[in-house]
Design a protein around this motif. Structure first.
Motif, short mmCIF file in Angstrom:
data_model
loop_
_atom_site.label_atom_id
_atom_site.label_comp_id
_atom_site.label_asym_id
_atom_site.label_seq_id
_atom_site.Cartn_x
_atom_site.Cartn_y
_atom_site.Cartn_z
N ASP A 156 -6.24 0.47 1.48
CA ASP A 156 -6.63 0.66 2.96
C ASP A 156 -7.32 -0.75 3.52
OD1 ASP A 156 -5.01 2.81 2.90
OD2 ASP A 156 -6.64 4.23 2.67
N PRO A 157 -6.74 -0.91 4.61
CA PRO A 157 -7.81 -2.09 5.07
C PRO A 157 -9.20 -1.94 5.34
CG PRO A 157 -5.72 -2.21 6.21
CD PRO A 157 -5.56 -1.04 5.13
N GLY A 158 -10.15 -2.63 5.01
CA GLY A 158 -11.54 -2.50 5.05
C GLY A 158 -12.22 -1.60 3.70
N GLU A 159 -11.34 -1.20 3.01
CA GLU A 159 -11.77 -0.48 1.80
C GLU A 159 -12.62 -1.08 0.96
OE1 GLU A 159 -9.49 1.53 -1.95
OE2 GLU A 159 -9.14 2.53 -0.06
N ARG A 160 -12.13 -2.56 0.55
CA ARG A 160 -13.05 -3.18 -0.24
C ARG A 160 -12.45 -4.65 -0.14
NH1 ARG A 160 -9.31 -4.09 -4.84
NH2 ARG A 160 -7.62 -2.76 -5.06
N PHE A 161 -13.16 -5.46 -0.94
CA PHE A 161 -12.92 -7.02 -1.15
C PHE A 161 -11.87 -7.34 -2.09
CE2 PHE A 161 -13.58 -11.14 -2.93
CZ PHE A 161 -13.38 -12.01 -1.81
N GLN A 162 -10.87 -8.08 -1.77
CA GLN A 162 -10.09 -8.61 -2.82
C GLN A 162 -9.41 -9.93 -2.24
OE1 GLN A 162 -6.90 -5.95 -5.01
NE2 GLN A 162 -5.31 -7.34 -3.65
N TYR A 163 -9.80 -10.98 -3.02
CA TYR A 163 -9.24 -12.51 -2.54
C TYR A 163 -7.84 -12.43 -2.39
CZ TYR A 163 -9.87 -17.22 -2.19
OH TYR A 163 -9.96 -18.58 -1.45
N SER A 164 -7.53 -12.79 -1.16
CA SER A 164 -6.18 -12.97 -0.69
C SER A 164 -5.59 -14.36 -0.21
CB SER A 164 -5.75 -11.74 0.05
OG SER A 164 -4.56 -11.74 0.86
N ASN A 165 -4.92 -15.16 -0.69
CA ASN A 165 -4.24 -16.08 -0.05
C ASN A 165 -3.42 -15.91 1.06
OD1 ASN A 165 -5.38 -18.69 -1.35
ND2 ASN A 165 -4.67 -17.71 -2.95
N SER A 166 -2.78 -14.65 0.89
CA SER A 166 -1.62 -14.14 1.74
C SER A 166 -2.36 -13.89 3.21
CB SER A 166 -1.24 -12.72 1.27
OG SER A 166 -0.63 -13.10 -0.06
N GLY A 167 -3.73 -13.25 3.05
CA GLY A 167 -4.21 -12.99 4.37
C GLY A 167 -4.70 -14.31 5.06
N TYR A 168 -4.78 -15.50 4.64
CA TYR A 168 -4.77 -16.56 5.33
C TYR A 168 -3.76 -17.38 5.65
CZ TYR A 168 -10.09 -16.82 5.64
OH TYR A 168 -11.61 -16.45 5.50
N VAL A 169 -2.72 -16.90 5.02
CA VAL A 169 -1.21 -17.47 5.41
C VAL A 169 -1.14 -16.72 6.73
CG1 VAL A 169 1.28 -17.64 4.99
CG2 VAL A 169 -0.35 -18.26 3.29
N VAL A 170 -1.42 -15.29 6.73
CA VAL A 170 -0.97 -14.54 8.11
C VAL A 170 -1.94 -15.27 9.26
CG1 VAL A 170 -0.97 -12.34 9.05
CG2 VAL A 170 -0.32 -12.53 6.69
N LEU A 171 -3.22 -15.77 8.95
CA LEU A 171 -4.16 -16.28 10.03
C LEU A 171 -3.36 -17.48 10.35
CD1 LEU A 171 -7.66 -15.61 8.48
CD2 LEU A 171 -6.74 -14.74 10.54
N THR A 172 -2.64 -18.26 9.48
CA THR A 172 -1.84 -19.42 9.94
C THR A 172 -1.02 -19.10 10.88
OG1 THR A 172 -2.49 -20.53 7.84
CG2 THR A 172 -0.69 -21.48 9.20
N GLN A 173 -0.06 -18.05 10.71
CA GLN A 173 0.71 -17.74 11.68
C GLN A 173 0.13 -17.00 12.97
OE1 GLN A 173 3.29 -14.00 10.48
NE2 GLN A 173 5.02 -15.33 10.89
#
Length: 454
Positions: A156-173
């Motif tokens: 669930d979002p906000g539950e914990r830290f997990q390094y994610s390149n995917s998240g920064y790809v979404v930020l790019t979009q």
């Protein structure tokens, strides 16, 4: 090696610093550029190895390197600029900007920036078995996001830290959607040009970039391979930039210096980049590292540190800043074998008068190849990581879960080392003389791997 004379601030340590760096260069695991800055000015600049081994082109201070995940702090700065313009709200769900993104109403911009969104990693080979072939092929940004957006969230979002390149790809979009500009154009227009970072940019697929180093993998003494190819449409705002030490010095002087440029980013927003938003790793393990927006804050040698490292096929990098001492250490390498943070931490230890380890050149000895067969088998190193050993052409070989194979060379009948990385292993034996496991030493860490089978 190319050397630039240092000013007095670091001069008293120059000989020791050079001895340490030259020792790394002699191991064959240092190829790239190193800079130490104290205050506003560079105090030591060194270049090692070849930018292009095929054409015997040496690395020089002007050489450009792919910087991998160091890209993330620029992506975060772009988001904060859009936030200041009222175009992005950090706590708003991403569905505000990408209405068709699955589960977009559950996660915020803040979750993406801090790696707490739960979006699966698009570079995970266990999730995407075709990744080696797929990384060679061009993808549009939309195609890239479509590759992972319909997968179930890891948590669930906000539950914990997990390094994610995917998240920064979404930020790019999100940057492209809100600004109406391609990511490459946005960061060029709003960050690099205003800061006069003239040698930094997004590497467009198939583009010829002058003075860009070639990435390599060292597989043996004086034996190097070109790294596995990657189409540069894939990293996006997670890792697609190239730069030089000089340009990154400009960025760090702006980021950590006293002079503010509100037209680029206000002091309040700039401070958000280094705010320790979320604890990294297991909260129970005592780790003191926190992720901000594209930057990590922690303690090293009992001193506050702000840093981030990057890695992308054949390139490794690190930017490391000690704010109380106003000391910055940066490395850009075009070699995939030696984590630059390890080298940078040794340089910091020298400057702070702390203990450090000198790199060692390992020398193989001759043993009976028949002895290798007793080491063949699978070893459990971590719950999610096994290492398999086998013999191939009278050579002991190893392969970790999800990684490439490597050769192991004997320093004795029971101890071996790998030239592709700073790894040594020492086998242990049960009372009946059978191998029961090995102890792995890497970067100051020690782990025991239990033998599972033959």
């Amino acid at each position: 090696m190319i050397a630039i004379a240092p000013p007095p601030l670091v001069a008293e340590k120059t000989t020791e610093l050079d001895t340490y760096l030259n020792a790394y260069a002699q191991t064959g695991r240092l190829s790239g550029n190193v800079i130490i800055s104290h205050g506003e000015e560079p105090a030591l600049i060194r270049s090692y190895g070849m930018a292009n081994r095929e054409h015997t082109v040496a690395n020089i201070p002007a050489t450009k390197f792919r910087i991998g995940s160091i890209t993330k702090q620029f992506t975060a700065a772009a988001i904060l600029q859009l936030h200041e313009q009222g175009l992005v709200e950090l706590q708003a769900p991403i569905s505000t900007y990408l209405p068709d993104y699955p589960n977009g109403e559950q996660m915020t911009i803040h979750h993406l920036l801090t790696h707490t969104s739960g979006i699966p990693e698009y570079l995970d080979g266990s999730t995407f078995p075709d990744i080696a072939e797929w990384m060679r092929l061009p993808s549009t940004l939309d195609q890239l996001v479509e590759r992972f957006q319909d997968l179930p969230l890891d948590f669930d979002p906000g539950e914990r830290f997990q390094y994610s390149n995917s998240g920064y790809v979404v930020l790019t979009q999100i940057i492209e959607t809100v600004s109406g500009q391609p990511y490459a154009d946005y960061v060029q227009t709003h960050i690099f040009t205003p800061l006069c970072m003239d040698h930094t940019g997004y590497e467009m697929p198939k583009a010829v970039v002058s003075n860009l180093a070639q990435g390599y993998l060292r597989i043996g003494q004086d034996l190097y391979l070109q790294t596995e190819p990657i189409d540069m449409s894939l990293p996006q705002g997670a890792g697609g930039l190239y730069s030089t030490l000089g340009d990154l010095g400009i960025w760090q002087r702006w980021l950590y210096g006293s002079a503010d440029d509100p037209s680029l980013l206000s002091p309040v927003s700039k401070a958000l980049l280094i705010t320790p938003w979320v604890k990294m790793g297991d909260p129970e393990d005592g780790a003191n590292a926190f992720y901000g927006y594209g930057l990590v804050t922690d303690t090293h040698l009992e001193r506050q540190r702000i840093h981030h490292s990057g890695g992308i096929n054949g390139f490794l990098s690190t930017l490391m800043h000690y704010p109380e001492e106003d000391l910055t250490i940066s490395l850009l390498l075009n070699l995939d074998n030696q984590p630059p943070a390890t080298i940078a931490e040794g340089l910091a230890a020298i400057l702070f008068g702390e203990d450090y380890a000198m790199p060692q050149i390992q020398t193989a000895v001759a043993i009976d190849p028949a002895l290798y067969t007793r080491y063949v088998g699978t070893y459990q190193l971590l719950p999610e990581l096994q290492i398999r050993l086998w013999v191939e052409d009278e050579q002991l070989m190893g392969q970790a879960t999800g990684q490439g194979s490597f050769a192991l060379y004997p320093s004795s009948e029971t101890q071996f080392f790998a030239q592709v990385a700073d790894i040594t292993i020492a086998f242990s034996f049960a009372d009946d003389g059978a191998v029961d496991g090995f102890t792995l030493h890497q970067l100051g860490h020690e782990l025991f791997a239990t033998k599972l089978d033959d």
